[in-house]
Design a protein around this motif. Structure first.
Motif, mmCIF file in Angstrom:
data_model
loop_
_atom_site.group_PDB
_atom_site.id
_atom_site.type_symbol
_atom_site.label_atom_id
_atom_site.label_comp_id
_atom_site.label_asym_id
_atom_site.label_seq_id
_atom_site.Cartn_x
_atom_site.Cartn_y
_atom_site.Cartn_z
ATOM 1 N N VAL A 137 1.974 -2.566 -10.367
ATOM 2 C CA VAL A 137 1.423 -2.282 -9.034
ATOM 3 C C VAL A 137 0.298 -1.201 -9.091
ATOM 4 O O VAL A 137 0.289 -0.128 -9.597
ATOM 5 C CB VAL A 137 2.642 -1.561 -8.123
ATOM 6 N N LYS A 138 -0.859 -1.803 -8.652
ATOM 7 C CA LYS A 138 -2.181 -0.774 -8.593
ATOM 8 C C LYS A 138 -2.119 0.063 -7.414
ATOM 9 O O LYS A 138 -1.702 -0.488 -6.356
ATOM 10 C CB LYS A 138 -3.259 -1.764 -8.625
ATOM 11 N N PRO A 139 -2.670 1.190 -7.576
ATOM 12 C CA PRO A 139 -2.589 1.905 -6.342
ATOM 13 C C PRO A 139 -3.850 1.600 -4.933
ATOM 14 O O PRO A 139 -4.831 1.004 -5.582
ATOM 15 C CB PRO A 139 -3.128 3.608 -6.657
ATOM 16 N N HIS A 140 -3.290 1.699 -3.697
ATOM 17 C CA HIS A 140 -4.522 1.144 -2.767
ATOM 18 C C HIS A 140 -4.093 2.260 -1.599
ATOM 19 O O HIS A 140 -3.222 2.724 -1.335
ATOM 20 C CB HIS A 140 -3.967 -0.266 -2.564
ATOM 21 N N GLU A 141 -5.413 2.437 -0.545
ATOM 22 C CA GLU A 141 -5.158 3.673 0.449
ATOM 23 C C GLU A 141 -4.140 2.818 1.451
ATOM 24 O O GLU A 141 -3.598 3.606 1.905
ATOM 25 C CB GLU A 141 -6.280 3.822 0.685
ATOM 26 N N GLU A 142 -4.002 1.577 1.564
ATOM 27 C CA GLU A 142 -3.063 1.014 2.622
ATOM 28 C C GLU A 142 -1.629 1.508 2.434
ATOM 29 O O GLU A 142 -1.118 1.482 3.451
ATOM 30 C CB GLU A 142 -3.202 -0.607 2.650
ATOM 31 N N TYR A 143 -1.122 1.565 1.258
ATOM 32 C CA TYR A 143 0.201 1.928 0.857
ATOM 33 C C TYR A 143 0.462 3.057 -0.274
ATOM 34 O O TYR A 143 1.325 3.319 -0.819
ATOM 35 C CB TYR A 143 1.171 0.844 0.455
ATOM 36 N N GLN A 144 -0.596 4.141 0.181
ATOM 37 C CA GLN A 144 -0.758 5.093 -1.036
ATOM 38 C C GLN A 144 0.625 6.073 -0.777
ATOM 39 O O GLN A 144 0.988 6.399 -1.812
ATOM 40 C CB GLN A 144 -1.866 5.840 -0.520
ATOM 41 N N GLU A 145 1.154 6.113 0.347
ATOM 42 C CA GLU A 145 2.324 7.132 0.541
ATOM 43 C C GLU A 145 3.353 6.574 -0.232
ATOM 44 O O GLU A 145 4.074 7.333 -1.049
ATOM 45 C CB GLU A 145 2.544 7.293 1.873
ATOM 46 N N ALA A 146 3.841 5.341 0.019
ATOM 47 C CA ALA A 146 4.879 4.646 -0.670
ATOM 48 C C ALA A 146 4.689 4.433 -2.208
ATOM 49 O O ALA A 146 5.597 4.810 -3.067
ATOM 50 C CB ALA A 146 5.000 3.241 -0.247
#
Length: 153
Positions: free
Chosen positions: A129-138
């Motif tokens: 799983v790569k980081p992304h701003e849409e689900y950054q909190e999760a």
């Protein structure tokens, strides 16, 4: 000759009931000896949710070949491995690659559930799983909990 329909309350009814959703503890029976660090039930659910969000943004890598290729290229993310994959030689080199590159990795009990979280009918033994701003909190929450797990011996 006419066919006799099976009785819905007959001997086949209990087998259908047991083959549905299996609990976390039932899945732990099929684990490999190398499945350490193992995610807790709560963390497993959080990882599944994070994977589902990442699939919508197309921010996952799935399968041994694809994950290995992108780890070698230097891509960052959380590696989620299925603990019930046999033979273990298929993916036993991936945790070593993660440790060499300081990537967080965690095992979960079921490859079937891992594939389902990625939106596939096929079981999957590894997903990154790569980081992304849409689900950054999760993602950050999962990353924090994965890094807090005790390292394997």
């Amino acid at each position: 000759m006419t066919k006799i329909k099976a009785d819905p309350d007959g001997p086949e009814a209990p087998t259908e009931a047991c083959c549905g959703e299996r609990t976390y503890h039932e899945l732990l029976v099929n684990l490999n000896p190398i499945a350490q660090p193992l995610a807790s039930r709560k963390l497993t659910r959080k990882l599944y949710k994070c994977i589902k969000k990442a699939v919508k943004q197309k921010q996952i890598r799935r399968g041994v070949k694809e994950v290995q290729k992108f780890v070698n290229k230097g891509e960052k993310g959380i590696m989620v491995l299925a603990g019930d994959t046999l033979p273990i030689e298929v993916y036993c080199h991936l945790p070593v690659m993660c440790e060499d590159r300081n990537l967080p990795y965690v095992y979960i009990p079921s490859k079937t559930d891992l594939g389902a979280a990625a939106g596939s009918k096929r079981p999957t033994c590894v997903i990154m799983v790569k980081p992304h701003e849409e689900y950054q909190e999760a993602y950050d929450e999962c990353l924090e909990e994965v890094q807090a797990l005790p390292p394997p011996l």
